[in-house]
Enzyme design. Structure first.
Site, PDB file in Angstrom:
ATOM      1  N   ALA A  61      30.592 -18.746  11.495  1.00  0.00           N
ATOM      2  CA  ALA A  61      31.468 -17.691  12.039  1.00  0.00           C
ATOM      3  C   ALA A  61      32.018 -18.159  13.383  1.00  0.00           C
ATOM      4  O   ALA A  61      31.399 -18.970  14.066  1.00  0.00           O
ATOM      5  CB  ALA A  61      30.662 -16.410  12.201  1.00  0.00           C
ATOM      6  N   GLY A 100      27.478 -19.167   8.913  1.00  0.00           N
ATOM      7  CA  GLY A 100      28.346 -18.597   7.870  1.00  0.00           C
ATOM      8  C   GLY A 100      28.919 -19.668   6.962  1.00  0.00           C
ATOM      9  O   GLY A 100      29.246 -19.393   5.793  1.00  0.00           O
ATOM     10  N   GLU A 103      26.343 -20.210   4.441  1.00  0.00           N
ATOM     11  CA  GLU A 103      26.274 -19.003   3.608  1.00  0.00           C
ATOM     12  C   GLU A 103      27.430 -18.975   2.610  1.00  0.00           C
ATOM     13  O   GLU A 103      27.270 -18.555   1.461  1.00  0.00           O
ATOM     14  CB  GLU A 103      26.281 -17.757   4.496  1.00  0.00           C
ATOM     15  N   GLU A 123      21.900 -19.170  13.452  1.00  0.00           N
ATOM     16  CA  GLU A 123      22.249 -17.879  14.058  1.00  0.00           C
ATOM     17  C   GLU A 123      21.203 -17.385  15.053  1.00  0.00           C
ATOM     18  O   GLU A 123      21.520 -16.708  16.030  1.00  0.00           O
ATOM     19  CB  GLU A 123      22.447 -16.817  12.966  1.00  0.00           C
TER      20      GLU A 123
HETATM   21  C1  LIG Z   1      29.595  -2.451  13.631  1.00  0.00           C
HETATM   22  C2  LIG Z   1      28.497  -3.434  13.599  1.00  0.00           C
HETATM   23  C3  LIG Z   1      28.915  -4.768  13.193  1.00  0.00           C
HETATM   24  C4  LIG Z   1      27.803  -5.745  13.241  1.00  0.00           C
HETATM   25  C5  LIG Z   1      27.924  -6.789  12.267  1.00  0.00           C
HETATM   26  C6  LIG Z   1      29.081  -7.709  12.489  1.00  0.00           C
HETATM   27  C7  LIG Z   1      28.856  -8.938  11.753  1.00  0.00           C
HETATM   28  C8  LIG Z   1      29.969  -9.883  11.934  1.00  0.00           C
HETATM   29  C9  LIG Z   1      29.562 -11.294  11.933  1.00  0.00           C
HETATM   30  C10 LIG Z   1      28.953 -11.700  10.643  1.00  0.00           C
HETATM   31  C11 LIG Z   1      28.356 -13.027  10.859  1.00  0.00           C
HETATM   32  C12 LIG Z   1      27.679 -13.470   9.667  1.00  0.00           C
HETATM   33  C13 LIG Z   1      26.630 -14.445   9.983  1.00  0.00           C
HETATM   34  C14 LIG Z   1      27.159 -15.736  10.438  1.00  0.00           C
HETATM   35  C15 LIG Z   1      26.969 -16.088  11.698  1.00  0.00           C
HETATM   36  C16 LIG Z   1      27.393 -17.404  12.176  1.00  0.00           C
HETATM   37  O1  LIG Z   1      27.862 -18.243  11.464  1.00  0.00           O
HETATM   38  S1  LIG Z   1      27.147 -17.686  13.798  1.00  0.00           S
HETATM   39  C17 LIG Z   1      27.693 -19.344  14.029  1.00  0.00           C
HETATM   40  C18 LIG Z   1      26.728 -20.320  13.506  1.00  0.00           C
HETATM   41  N1  LIG Z   1      27.131 -21.641  13.829  1.00  0.00           N
HETATM   42  C19 LIG Z   1      26.692 -22.266  14.890  1.00  0.00           C
HETATM   43  O2  LIG Z   1      25.874 -21.778  15.626  1.00  0.00           O
HETATM   44  C20 LIG Z   1      27.263 -23.641  15.119  1.00  0.00           C
HETATM   45  C21 LIG Z   1      27.120 -24.024  16.517  1.00  0.00           C
HETATM   46  N2  LIG Z   1      27.822 -25.251  16.778  1.00  0.00           N
HETATM   47  C22 LIG Z   1      27.196 -26.428  16.799  1.00  0.00           C
HETATM   48  O3  LIG Z   1      26.032 -26.565  16.520  1.00  0.00           O
HETATM   49  C23 LIG Z   1      28.023 -27.598  17.229  1.00  0.00           C
HETATM   50  O4  LIG Z   1      29.102 -27.119  17.959  1.00  0.00           O
HETATM   51  C24 LIG Z   1      28.543 -28.452  16.058  1.00  0.00           C
HETATM   52  C25 LIG Z   1      29.281 -27.604  15.054  1.00  0.00           C
HETATM   53  C26 LIG Z   1      27.368 -29.164  15.390  1.00  0.00           C
HETATM   54  C27 LIG Z   1      29.525 -29.512  16.610  1.00  0.00           C
HETATM   55  O5  LIG Z   1      28.877 -30.255  17.629  1.00  0.00           O
HETATM   56  P1  LIG Z   1      29.707 -31.310  18.514  1.00  0.00           P
HETATM   57  O6  LIG Z   1      30.474 -32.187  17.649  1.00  0.00           O
HETATM   58  O7  LIG Z   1      28.706 -31.885  19.445  1.00  0.00           O
HETATM   59  O8  LIG Z   1      30.757 -30.479  19.324  1.00  0.00           O
HETATM   60  P2  LIG Z   1      30.590 -29.251  20.321  1.00  0.00           P
HETATM   61  O9  LIG Z   1      31.003 -29.694  21.676  1.00  0.00           O
HETATM   62  O10 LIG Z   1      29.272 -28.615  20.190  1.00  0.00           O
HETATM   63  O11 LIG Z   1      31.659 -28.223  19.730  1.00  0.00           O
HETATM   64  C28 LIG Z   1      33.051 -28.548  19.748  1.00  0.00           C
HETATM   65  C29 LIG Z   1      33.820 -27.297  20.088  1.00  0.00           C
HETATM   66  O12 LIG Z   1      33.667 -26.379  18.996  1.00  0.00           O
HETATM   67  C30 LIG Z   1      33.227 -25.123  19.502  1.00  0.00           C
HETATM   68  N3  LIG Z   1      32.395 -24.500  18.435  1.00  0.00           N
HETATM   69  C31 LIG Z   1      31.393 -25.039  17.763  1.00  0.00           C
HETATM   70  N4  LIG Z   1      30.924 -24.184  16.848  1.00  0.00           N
HETATM   71  C32 LIG Z   1      31.665 -23.061  16.973  1.00  0.00           C
HETATM   72  C33 LIG Z   1      31.668 -21.802  16.284  1.00  0.00           C
HETATM   73  N5  LIG Z   1      30.827 -21.521  15.267  1.00  0.00           N
HETATM   74  N6  LIG Z   1      32.556 -20.876  16.676  1.00  0.00           N
HETATM   75  C34 LIG Z   1      33.434 -21.131  17.673  1.00  0.00           C
HETATM   76  N7  LIG Z   1      33.497 -22.307  18.346  1.00  0.00           N
HETATM   77  C35 LIG Z   1      32.619 -23.254  17.982  1.00  0.00           C
HETATM   78  C36 LIG Z   1      32.425 -25.475  20.739  1.00  0.00           C
HETATM   79  O13 LIG Z   1      32.339 -24.367  21.574  1.00  0.00           O
HETATM   80  C37 LIG Z   1      33.267 -26.597  21.324  1.00  0.00           C
HETATM   81  O14 LIG Z   1      34.361 -26.057  21.986  1.00  0.00           O
HETATM   82  P3  LIG Z   1      34.387 -25.959  23.568  1.00  0.00           P
HETATM   83  O15 LIG Z   1      33.358 -24.945  23.954  1.00  0.00           O
HETATM   84  O16 LIG Z   1      35.764 -25.521  23.879  1.00  0.00           O
HETATM   85  O17 LIG Z   1      34.035 -27.305  24.117  1.00  0.00           O
END
Ligand SMILES: CCCCCCCCCCCCC/C=C/C(=O)SCCNC(=O)CCNC(=O)[C@H](O)C(C)(C)COP(=O)(O)OP(=O)(O)OC[C@H]1O[C@@H](n2cnc3c(N)ncnc32)[C@H](O)[C@@H]1OP(=O)(O)O
Length: 719
Positions: A61, A100, A103, A123
């Site tokens: 997500a 996500g 998922e 998450e």
């Molecule tokens: C009324 C009530 C409502 C309540 C319910 C609402 C529900 C709504 C939501 C439903 C959600 C369902 C469940 C799902 C949840 C999720 O999926 S949460 C996200 C899970 N994913 C992560 O945690 C991934 C985290 N990211 C990483 O581990 C790393 O970034 C990577 C993907 C392995 C890449 O690593 P690397 O190559 O070292 O680069 P980075 O510098 O870390 O990242 C590059 C840029 O990308 C940005 N980024 C990374 N992941 C995300 C992301 N998921 N979303 C947005 N942005 C992301 C990261 O910030 C970097 O950018 P900058 O910060 O600008 O440098």
């Protein structure tokens, strides 16, 4: 944000397009829904492949959307539509399938992963749970114990492990999308009944109730107050004990609570803070985006004590050639053995070959002549370090970077003994250096932007989060520790016990309270620093000068324990007692309580009742106040730098976001008011006097933490 192409005449390929990680933003979700509708409705499409642009399936997500009003198609029905559709869908997992993203893949009927891909449900690190069916589908696919471990830790697995666990059907070294298309062609028209995970019964672990009771106990213990891991166990329990539909309902209820929690906000702030520190800047105007690091292929480590050994291992594991130098032959032999053991254990854990061949050992400095960068890691003694820097300046290539691993010595003073002071930076590692994630990169006034950029990048290669900080006594982390420790000592004088102080801090979420931590790291460490600062007066004097230094309040309690040889765990006693020297289980010590009573009597101090709230306010607000001073002085560029240092280096509970973020959750005006209150009660303690920046922020309406950098810049330009 999702592209549809028809390949091989009958396979619809849906490509997610949202660089850099193809996060499932509203636009991407819209794209997937539209393209899947097209694929499922067009008769020539017999099967579907979902993949991600640029070799990355999906990072989950879009975390940036969490703080805003969520719009666009929700994930749960979107994934359900894919799973329940009449055409087979294959997930082609390249690079990453996280949160996500995984998922989504679990909603597909088949999964193929590239051998270099990583999969996981992280998450929990964002204060959430996998609420797009992850808590219900994963245990049905790989069993409850394995799913519970992955979901509660948020650990990423390799494609090979994913295959072993049954998360994916196939792993390929070749083109993943081509392999997925081939599979999609072969399964077109086949029944999907056995491929819909939500239809699977959830395997029951033997002794279901007992299993979950034990799991919950363990998770609560390691979570230290974090809510998300506990909610993950509750969701998994629903998967194991209820039909899929009810389990999904439970997953949603738990997510609703987590999603709006302060902990989720703190953890999501921390996620971006860890990335923000990479965009470093210094008061002199050097910046990450205008400073080019120089490549480092070969490095040297001088001094193979505990820190030097860990640094050597981290460098070798990062793929660098390392010359490891220790001038004492016996210690060199011991270090060599210890390093080999560390490499072996690390390699086993990571499933790779140990990097023994990367390291050459030497008992003299000559082999460092051709290295690109040296990390000096000898004993914390300015004279010793100075003499090594002078020798290195003679021996090394003129452009070799000279770094010192120090927890607080003056980088600029050391640089003045180097041939090229602009090539000198501090690299403050944390023990054990091959494990701890944090690196403080300390620049002096003469360090070149290239030297800073090179050290920052090297830290990242060593799998650390590098934070650039200015040169001052203690840098950021240890400088803030000083008022924190000081308050803890004062609280003992006023009537608290180490147990009470530690309990308050541990209930707040620290892994260890301040006294247990001091016992672990050794009371003599601080004693040496206080001696060097001229603060220690030998002997238990009781006159008015005993508890005052340079006109301010001082507690000699730590010095008095050291004078009695109580250095903590290593001597078997400190603030607590241990079964034997080196023992690890802290026990309450009646001697210490008697000693404190006698001390108070000798100094005419009446013990009063200290409560946990006072412990938190005095210790934590004093530490936070110093953080504001650090920002004011330009030693850290922004609150994120401080928060990352405290969470990764000093055990600050991650779910509270770090000290500066925590201050915003308490309310800056509340922190200011309580500091003023405590300073009125203790006017001889400068650490409790609220600093100017805190006052200014409060006077400006307490702006949110992400705007402080701008605020500080503006208030500086007005000076
Ligand atoms: C009324 C009530 C409502 C309540 C319910 C609402 C529900 C709504 C939501 C439903 C959600 C369902 C469940 C799902 C949840 C999720 O999926 S949460 C996200 C899970 N994913 C992560 O945690 C991934 C985290 N990211 C990483 O581990 C790393 O970034 C990577 C993907 C392995 C890449 O690593 P690397 O190559 O070292 O680069 P980075 O510098 O870390 O990242 C590059 C840029 O990308 C940005 N980024 C990374 N992941 C995300 C992301 N998921 N979303 C947005 N942005 C992301 C990261 O910030 C970097 O950018 P900058 O910060 O600008 O440098």
């Amino acid at each position: 944000m999702a592209l549809f192409t028809l390949v091989s005449g009958s396979v619809g390929v849906v490509t997610l397009q949202n660089p850099p990680v193809n996060a499932l933003s509203a636009a991407v979700r819209h794209g997937i829904v539209d393209m899947m509708d097209k694929a499922l409705s067009e008769p020539e499409v017999k099967s579907v492949v979902i993949c991600g642009q640029n070799g990355r399936f999906c990072g989950g997500a879009d975390i940036k959307e969490f703080g805003k009003n969520m719009t666009g198609p929700p994930l749960v029905p979107m994934i359900h539509r894919i799973e329940s559709g009449a055409k087979p869908v294959v997930a082609a997992i390249e690079g990453i399938a996280l949160g996500g993203g995984l998922e989504l893949a679990l909603g597909c009927h088949y999964r193929i992963a590239h051998s270099k891909a990583r999969l996981g449900l992280p998450e929990v690190h964002l204060g959430l749970l996998p609420a797009a069916g992850g808590t219900q589908r994963l245990p049905r696919l790989i069993g409850v114990p394995a799913a519970l471990e992955l979901i509660t830790t948020g650990r990423y697995v390799t494609a090979a492990e994913a295959l072993r666990l049954g998360m994916v059907d196939e792993v390929t070294d070749g083109n993943t999308v081509d392999a997925a298309v081939k599979l999609a062609l072969s399964v077109a028209g086949k029944s999907l009944d056995a491929r819909r995970i939500s239809n699977y019964p959830c395997p029951q672990p033997p002794g279901l109730d007992r299993f979950f009771e034990t799991a919950m106990q363990q998770v609560r213990q390691s979570a230290r107050g974090a809510m998300a891991p506990v909610a993950c166990v509750q969701a998994l329990r629903a998967a194991a004990s209820q039909p899929y539909g009810e389990g999904m309902q439970r997953e949603k209820e738990l997510m609703d609570t987590l999603f709006h929690s302060g902990q989720a906000r703190a953890l999501q702030y921390f996620f971006f803070a860890q990335r923000a520190v990479g965009r470093w800047s210094t008061p002199s105007g050097s910046r990450w985006d205008s400073s080019k690091p120089r490549p480092v292929h070969k490095a040297a480590v001088v001094g193979l004590g505990t820190m030097g050994r860990g640094i050597t291992v981290a460098l070798a594991q990062a793929g660098l050639s390392v010359v490891a130098v220790e001038t004492h032959e016996k210690q060199l032999m011991e270090a060599r053995q210890a390093v080999s053991g560390m490499l072996e254990r690390g390699a086993k854990r990571r499933g790779v070959a140990p990097a023994y061949g990367k390291i050459s050992y030497s008992s003299d400095l000559l082999p460092v002549a051709d290295v690109d960068l040296v990390i000096e890691a000898v004993f914390e003694d300015m004279e010793l370090k100075r003499s090594i820097f002078e020798q290195l300046s003679e021996i090394c290539k003129p452009d070799t970077f000279l770094c010192t691993n120090t927890s607080g010595l003056d980088i600029d003073r050391l640089a003045s003994h180097a041939r090229n002071p602009e090539l000198v930076v501090g690299m403050h590692f944390f023990a054990p250096a091959h494990v701890m994630k944090l690196l403080e990169v300390v620049y002096g006034p003469r360090s070149s932007p290239q030297a800073v950029a090179t050290a920052m990048l090297l830290g990242r290669k060593m799998d650390k989060v590098s934070v650039a900080v200015g040169n001052c006594p203690g840098f950021v982390g240890n400088r803030m520790l000083k008022p924190y420790l000081e308050q803890a000592f004062f609280l003992l004088e006023e009537g608290a016990t180490p147990e009470l102080v530690d309990q308050a801090l541990e209930e707040f979420g620290f892994a260890m309270g301040v006294f247990r931590m001091s016992d672990l790291s050794g009371l003599d460490v601080g004693w040496r620093v206080r001696k060097a600062d001229g603060l220690v007066v030998a002997g238990a004097s009781t006159g008015p000068s005993a508890r005052s230094r340079r006109g301010f309040r001082y507690s000699p309690l730590g010095d008095l324990l050291c004078e009695r040889g109580r250095f903590g765990q290593k001597t078997g006693s400190g603030w607590y007692r241990y079964d034997k020297p080196g023992g690890r289980v802290a026990k309450s010590d009646p001697w210490l309580h008697g000693f404190l009573e006698q001390y108070r009597a000798d100094h005419g101090l009446a013990a009063r009742r200290v409560d946990q709230q006072e412990v938190l306010e005095r210790c934590l607000y004093a530490l936070i106040n110093e953080g504001f001073r650090i920002l004011e002085d330009g030693i850290a560029a922004g609150p994120e730098d401080i928060d990352v240092i405290y969470v990764l280096g000093y055990g600050w509970p991650r779910h509270r976001g770090g000290p500066m973020f925590y201050a915003t959750t308490v309310g800056l005006s509340e922190v200011l008011e309580r500091l003023e209150h405590h300073h009125r009660a203790h006017p001889d303690v400068p650490g409790l006097q609220p600093c100017r920046l805190l006052r200014k922020l409060v006077a400006s309406g307490s702006p949110p933490v992400h705007s402080w950098r701008e605020f500080i810049k503006k208030s500086r330009s007005h000076l």
